[in-house]
Design a protein around this motif. Structure first.
Motif, mmCIF file in Angstrom:
data_model
loop_
_atom_site.group_PDB
_atom_site.id
_atom_site.type_symbol
_atom_site.label_atom_id
_atom_site.label_comp_id
_atom_site.label_asym_id
_atom_site.label_seq_id
_atom_site.Cartn_x
_atom_site.Cartn_y
_atom_site.Cartn_z
ATOM 1 N N ILE A 209 -2.666 1.746 -9.013
ATOM 2 C CA ILE A 209 -1.380 1.085 -8.759
ATOM 3 C C ILE A 209 -1.117 0.889 -7.260
ATOM 4 N N GLY A 210 -2.025 1.377 -6.413
ATOM 5 C CA GLY A 210 -1.835 1.262 -4.964
ATOM 6 C C GLY A 210 -1.451 -0.146 -4.502
ATOM 7 N N PRO A 211 -2.260 -1.170 -4.888
ATOM 8 C CA PRO A 211 -1.943 -2.534 -4.445
ATOM 9 C C PRO A 211 -0.568 -3.013 -4.932
ATOM 10 N N GLU A 212 -0.172 -2.596 -6.145
ATOM 11 C CA GLU A 212 1.127 -3.038 -6.671
ATOM 12 C C GLU A 212 2.281 -2.450 -5.872
ATOM 13 N N VAL A 213 2.193 -1.154 -5.547
ATOM 14 C CA VAL A 213 3.331 -0.525 -4.861
ATOM 15 C C VAL A 213 3.376 -0.879 -3.369
ATOM 16 N N THR A 214 2.208 -1.042 -2.733
ATOM 17 C CA THR A 214 2.257 -1.412 -1.310
ATOM 18 C C THR A 214 2.809 -2.836 -1.151
ATOM 19 N N ALA A 215 2.493 -3.723 -2.096
ATOM 20 C CA ALA A 215 3.018 -5.098 -2.019
ATOM 21 C C ALA A 215 4.548 -5.076 -1.984
ATOM 22 N N GLU A 216 5.146 -4.177 -2.760
ATOM 23 C CA GLU A 216 6.615 -4.101 -2.808
ATOM 24 C C GLU A 216 7.178 -3.553 -1.500
ATOM 25 N N ALA A 217 6.501 -2.536 -0.936
ATOM 26 C CA ALA A 217 6.973 -1.975 0.330
ATOM 27 C C ALA A 217 6.903 -3.031 1.436
#
Ligand code: IPM
Ligand code: MG
Length: 352
Positions: free
Chosen positions: A13-21
Motif C-alpha cells: 500500500i506504500g504507493p497508495e498512501v504516499t500519493a495521498e500525502a
C-alpha cells in the motif's frame, strides 16, 4: 520556501498512501507559496525486482542530497524468504544508517472519537499522549559480529547488542529537549538488571537527568514498561529506549490509537534530511484495493514540515484538518468506515 523532497513509495500500500500525502503537501505548498520539488526513487522489494538490491547507492545519494525523505512501506510475501540474500528491509536499515537518523519519533495520541476502536477500556485511554523516541541506528540491528555458521555439525547464530556512550547520549538528550515543550517527564526504558548495554544506557540517562533538573526522569525495565503501556498508558509523556525495545513497544503502543493506520513517525539525526514514514507496514493483503488509511502517512508529512522544513504552522494545519475529519466521522475501513483512500484525503483537504 523551496524544498527537495524524495519520495520512496515502496511496496504494497506504500504507493497508495504516499500519493495521498503528496496531495496534501502540494495543497500546503500552494496555500503558503512554497515550492516543493518531489523526486521519486525505488526502495524495498520494487528496487530488488528492478535493480537487484533493496536500495542502490545512487538512490541513497539522492536521498542524502534532499531536504527530507517521505517513505510509504516496504516488504511483502514475494520477498519474504528468510534465507534470501537480498531483502526489502535491508533498504530501510541502509537508509536509516546512511542518513544517520538516530532518533525515531513515534507520537501516540488517542483521538477521543476513536476510543471505541481500541481494545482497551475507554477510561484507560483518556489523556493518552505519548512520544516514544526509539534509538534507530545502533543496538542489535547493526552490532557486529552478526551471522550464522555451522561448526562441528552445530549451527550457531549471533547478533550483537552494542552501544557507544555518544549514541546513547545524543538520543537521550533529544528526549529531554522534546520533553521540555511537553509535560516535562522522561521515562528511560532499559533492561539494566540483565544487560551491560542497558547499564551504560541507564548511567548516561541518569547523568543527563542530573544536568536537567526541570525534567522528571524515571527509569523503567522494558518488561514493566510493556505492562504499564497497557495498564496506565496516560502516565507516560516521553519514553526513550534502544532500537529493539523501541520496535516492540511502538507496535504495542499503536494499539492504543485504535489502528496502526493512524500513526506517523519521524526519524531525525544531526541536521541532515529526516526520514518520514507511517508506522504501519506494506499490508499486502489490501494493496491495490484503494482502502488503505492514508492518515499515518499524511501525519508523517506534517512531521516532515515541522522537523525538516521548519514549518510548524503548516504542520499544525494538517494535524488539525485530520483531527477535524476524524471528529466529523470520516473513516476508512480499518476504523469501521467505508471511505476509500483518496476519499479520506479529500475530507482532510476540505478541512485544511
Ligand atoms: C519498523 C519495522 C522495521 C524495524 C522492519 C521493517 C525492519 O518493524 O520500522 O518498526 O524493525 O525497524
Ligand atoms: Mg516495527
Amino acid at each position: 520556501m523551496q524544498a527537495k523532497i524524495v519520495v520512496l513509495p515502496g511496496d504494497g500500500i506504500g504507493p497508495e498512501v504516499t500519493a495521498e500525502a503528496l496531495r496534501v503537501l502540494s495543497a500546503v505548498a500552494k496555500k503558503g507559496g512554497h515550492s516543493f520539488e518531489f523526486k521519486e526513487e525505488l526502495m524495498g522489494g520494487c528496487s530488488i525486482d528492478r535493480r537487484g538490491v533493496a536500495l542502490t547507492d545512487e538512490a541513497l545519494a539522492v536521498c542524502k542530497a534532499s531536504d527530507a525523505v517521505l517513505l510509504g512501506a516496504v516488504g511483502g510475501p514475494k520477498w519474504d524468504d528468510p534465507s534470501a540474500k537480498v531483502r526489502p528491509e535491508q533498504g530501510l536499515l541502509g537508509l536509516r544508517k546512511g542518513l544517520g537518523v538516530f532518533a525515531n519519533l513515534r507520537p501516540v495520541k488517542v483521538h477521543p472519537a476513536l476510543v471505541d476502536s481500541s481494545p482497551l477500556k475507554p477510561e484507560k485511554l483518556a489523556g493518552v499522549d505519548i512520544l516514544v523516541i526509539r534509538e534507530l541506528t545502533g543496538g542489535l540491528y547493526f552490532g557486529q559480529p552478526k551471522g550464522r555458521e555451522v561448526r562441528d555439525g552445530i549451527e550457531r547464530a549471533v547478533d550483537t547488542l552494542e552501544y557507544h556512550d555518544f549514541e546513547v547520549r545524543r538520543v537521550v538528550e533529544l528526549a529531554f529537549r522534546l520533553a521540555r515543550d511537553r509535560k516535562k517527564k522522561v521515562t528511560s526504558v532499559d533492561k539494566a538488571n540483565v544487560l551491560e548495554s542497558s547499564r551504560l544506557w541507564r548511567s548516561i540517562a541518569t547523568e543527563i537527568g542530573k544536568a536537567n533538573p526541570d525534567i522528571a526522569l524515571d527509569h523503567m525495565l522494558v518488561d514493566t514498561a510493556s505492562m504499564r503501556l497497557i495498564t496506565s498508558p496516560a502516565s507516560f509523556d516521553v519514553l526513550v529506549t534502544e532500537n529493539m525495545f523501541g520496535d516492540i513497544l511502538t507496535d504495542e503502543a499503536s494499539v492504543l490509537a485504535g489502528s496502526m493506520g493512524m500513526l506517523p513517525s519521524a526519524s531525525i539525526g544531526d541536521g541532515g534530511p529526516g526520514l518520514y514514514e507511517p508506522i504501519h507496514g506494506s499490508a499486502p493483503d489490501i494493496a491495490g484495493m484503494g482502502i488503505a488509511n492514508p492518515v499515518g502517512t499524511i501525519l508523517s508529512s506534517a512531521m516532515l514540515l515541522r522537523h525538516s522544513l521548519g514549518l510548524p504552522a503548516e504542520a499544525e494545519a494538517i494535524e488539525s484538518a485530520v483531527h477535524a475529519a476524524i471528529t466529523d466521522g470520516c473513516r476508512t475501513k480499518d476504523l469501521g468506515g467505508s471511505l476509500s483512500t483518496p476519499a479520506m484525503t479529500d475530507e482532510i483537504l476540505k478541512r485544511l
